[in-house]
Design an enzyme around this catalytic site. Structure first.
Site, mmCIF file in Angstrom:
data_model
loop_
_atom_site.group_PDB
_atom_site.id
_atom_site.type_symbol
_atom_site.label_atom_id
_atom_site.label_comp_id
_atom_site.label_asym_id
_atom_site.label_seq_id
_atom_site.Cartn_x
_atom_site.Cartn_y
_atom_site.Cartn_z
ATOM 1 N N LYS A 1 -1.804 -17.156 -8.588
ATOM 2 C CA LYS A 1 -1.031 -16.212 -7.988
ATOM 3 C C LYS A 1 -2.166 -15.391 -6.925
ATOM 4 C CE LYS A 1 -1.280 -13.281 -11.819
ATOM 5 N NZ LYS A 1 -0.920 -11.907 -12.147
ATOM 6 N N ARG B 1 6.166 -3.986 -19.042
ATOM 7 C CA ARG B 1 6.580 -4.430 -17.708
ATOM 8 C C ARG B 1 7.915 -5.073 -18.001
ATOM 9 N NH1 ARG B 1 1.388 -7.435 -15.167
ATOM 10 N NH2 ARG B 1 1.544 -9.151 -16.263
ATOM 11 N N HIS C 1 2.643 -11.358 -22.647
ATOM 12 C CA HIS C 1 1.322 -11.146 -22.097
ATOM 13 C C HIS C 1 0.694 -10.164 -22.734
ATOM 14 C CE1 HIS C 1 -1.304 -11.410 -18.803
ATOM 15 N NE2 HIS C 1 -1.271 -10.179 -18.445
ATOM 16 N N ARG D 1 -2.915 -19.486 -20.233
ATOM 17 C CA ARG D 1 -2.776 -19.283 -18.847
ATOM 18 C C ARG D 1 -3.898 -18.509 -18.166
ATOM 19 N NH1 ARG D 1 1.658 -16.492 -20.990
ATOM 20 N NH2 ARG D 1 0.702 -14.431 -20.366
ATOM 21 N N TYR E 1 -17.894 7.913 10.918
ATOM 22 C CA TYR E 1 -16.982 9.127 10.895
ATOM 23 C C TYR E 1 -17.312 10.014 10.023
ATOM 24 C CZ TYR E 1 -13.349 5.817 13.026
ATOM 25 O OH TYR E 1 -12.793 4.785 13.933
ATOM 26 N N CYS F 1 -15.626 1.575 8.041
ATOM 27 C CA CYS F 1 -14.629 1.782 9.077
ATOM 28 C C CYS F 1 -13.705 0.482 8.952
ATOM 29 C CB CYS F 1 -15.324 1.808 10.643
ATOM 30 S SG CYS F 1 -16.776 2.984 10.857
ATOM 31 N N MET F 2 -12.656 0.571 9.806
ATOM 32 C CA MET F 2 -11.544 -0.522 9.607
ATOM 33 C C MET F 2 -12.206 -1.827 9.982
ATOM 34 S SD MET F 2 -8.115 -1.053 11.694
ATOM 35 C CE MET F 2 -7.425 0.844 11.543
ATOM 36 N N ASP F 3 -13.300 -1.851 10.865
ATOM 37 C CA ASP F 3 -13.486 -3.326 11.027
ATOM 38 C C ASP F 3 -15.197 -3.329 11.153
ATOM 39 O OD1 ASP F 3 -10.855 -3.800 12.048
ATOM 40 O OD2 ASP F 3 -11.359 -2.316 13.600
HETATM 41 C C1 LIG Z 1 1.701 -13.130 -16.828
HETATM 42 C C2 LIG Z 1 0.189 -13.628 -16.551
HETATM 43 N N1 LIG Z 1 -0.294 -14.464 -17.375
HETATM 44 C C3 LIG Z 1 -1.587 -14.673 -17.207
HETATM 45 C C4 LIG Z 1 -2.449 -14.033 -16.289
HETATM 46 C C5 LIG Z 1 -3.679 -14.451 -16.192
HETATM 47 O O1 LIG Z 1 -4.710 -13.092 -16.592
HETATM 48 P P1 LIG Z 1 -6.347 -13.136 -16.801
HETATM 49 O O2 LIG Z 1 -6.577 -13.398 -14.982
HETATM 50 O O3 LIG Z 1 -6.784 -11.957 -17.261
HETATM 51 O O4 LIG Z 1 -6.693 -14.474 -17.154
HETATM 52 C C6 LIG Z 1 -1.983 -12.924 -15.604
HETATM 53 C C7 LIG Z 1 -2.727 -12.087 -14.837
HETATM 54 O O5 LIG Z 1 -2.410 -11.056 -14.548
HETATM 55 C C8 LIG Z 1 -0.480 -12.659 -15.768
HETATM 56 O O6 LIG Z 1 0.110 -11.682 -15.185
#
Ligand SMILES: Cc1ncc(COP(=O)(O)O)c(C=O)c1O
Length: 377
Positions: free
Chosen positions: A41, A139, A168, A224, A268, A315-317
């Site tokens: 992700k 969450r 999680h 995961r 700045y 700065c920004m850039d």
């Molecule tokens: C639902 C879920 N699974 C797995 C992970 C992976 O976690 P990590 O990067 O700590 O291994 C995340 C990361 O935030 C997550 O949101």
């Protein structure tokens, strides 16, 4: 191998050999029987999701986790054929694209469950989904304590098929702690309860990187991992349990070098004023590239194998370094913001410390305008 763009020299290099190495370490930990859903992700934690996913697929990743439908579509368009789970919320309005791209949504509450069930039923179709249980993150997810209530709804499903079930951990850095143990027990009880009621999802999964490294009891059918694939330890204490290699480094070059007298203010707000005659290097990188403004007068970068402090506000850039203490610095010299230069290194964890954040945010904040150059070194 991507061609190195000419011109602005601020770029990230992504070491795909290190990425392969890290996945192999995960495989060695979990064995051949446990599947690996690689978390890619947020553009592969900033590393470029399509390239990362291609390499991980070749190396035997069994599937991919993304946050949004759009991230899943990007992977399909890049030719990724393995299962893709969209973990961070399901929007029924996107159902067509879920079908068209063969992406797996997550149901996380009764509202998402019912809306998805009705929409899929209306098409006369079926769809695989994963069930998200909240065992302590607070969450998205069905509250474990309310299982009697939502389990009854699961039994009524016709169109949705529960292909997976997951939760999680909230305290990744303290996998051995009581809270983590309690989450594991709660989750295991939920799995048992569902099975006892005739619902046995084939893919039960819980372990993030921290648990993949230290908690085999949390493996179930699939792990995961995210951050560890990119060569970063979920906590420093885990460094002796597995060998990971950082994948991303971030470089630029000095665009201007100037000698200024004592008493010269830099950037700045005059927050940095030279105390002696100084050599100031300007870098073509700023907070719009993801180089946090919190690094102002706090961060450092590597020049000729040595650390040079950030002088004044980012700065920004553009960002300035005080390179007075480093010999032979030239305009055009390579500057490493993140990664190695000679024997010196700045890690994502160190940069995160300067910016009062975590490595995850450092990596995912590197802006899209910074080219990612993938190589197999
Ligand atoms: C639902 C879920 N699974 C797995 C992970 C992976 O976690 P990590 O990067 O700590 O291994 C995340 C990361 O935030 C997550 O949101």
């Amino acid at each position: 191998m991507t061609t190195i763009p000419t011109g602005r020299p601020t770029l990230c290099t992504i070491d795909l050999a290190a990425l392969r190495w890290n996945l192999r370490q995960v495989r060695a930990k979990v064995g051949a029987q446990v599947k690996i859903l690689s978390m890619v992700k947020a553009n592969g934690y900033g590393h470029g999701a399509p390239a990362v996913a291609r390499v991980l697929a070749e190396e035997g990743s069994d599937g991919f986790g993304v946050a949004t439908l759009e991230e899943g579509v990007e992977l399909r368009q890049a030719g990724i054929g393995k299962p893709i789970l969209v973990v961070a919320g399901t929007y029924v309005e996107q159902l067509d694209q879920f079908f068209e791209n063969n992406l797996t949504p997550v149901v996380h509450d009764l509202e998402s469950l019912r809306r998805l069930e009705n929409a899929v039923q209306a098409r006369g179709a079926t769809m695989n989904v994963h069930l998200k249980i909240d065992t302590g993150m607070g969450r998205i997810g069905f509250l474990a304590a309310e299982i009697d209530f939502w389990l009854a709804e699961l039994k009524k499903l016709r169109a949705l098929q529960i292909d997976g079930m997951f939760s999680h951990f909230s305290t990744a850095e303290n996998v051995a702690g009581d809270f983590t143990r309690a989450q594991l027990v709660t989750f295991s009880n939920q799995v048992q309860r569902l099975r006892a009621e005739g619902i046995a999802p084939p893919l039960v999964h819980l372990a993030n990187s921290a648990a993949t490294i230290t908690l085999p009891a949390a493996y179930f059918d699939m792990v995961r991992p995210g951050i560890m694939l990119y060569g970063i330890y979920p906590s420093a204490a885990m460094a002796n349990q597995i060998e990971l290699k950082p994948v991303l480094s971030w470089q630029t070059r000095i665009v201007q070098l100037k000698k200024v007298p004592a008493g010269t203010s830099i950037s700045y707000g005059q927050t940095f004023v030279t105390e002696r005659e100084s050599l100031i290097a300007t870098l073509p990188v700023g907070y719009a590239d993801g180089y946090s403004r919190l690094l102002s007068n706090r961060g450092a970068a590597l020049v000729r194998g040595k650390r040079a402090p950030v002088a004044g506000r980012v700065c920004m850039d553009l960002t300035m370094l005080d390179v007075t203490a480093i010999a032979n610095v030239q305009q055009g010299d390579e500057v490493v913001l993140l990664g190695r230069q000679g024997a010196a290194e700045i890690s994502a964890d160190e940069m995160a410390g300067w910016a009062n954040t975590i490595s995850y945010e450092v990596l995912t904040s590197i802006a899209a305008r910074v080219p990612r150059i993938h190589h197999n070194s």
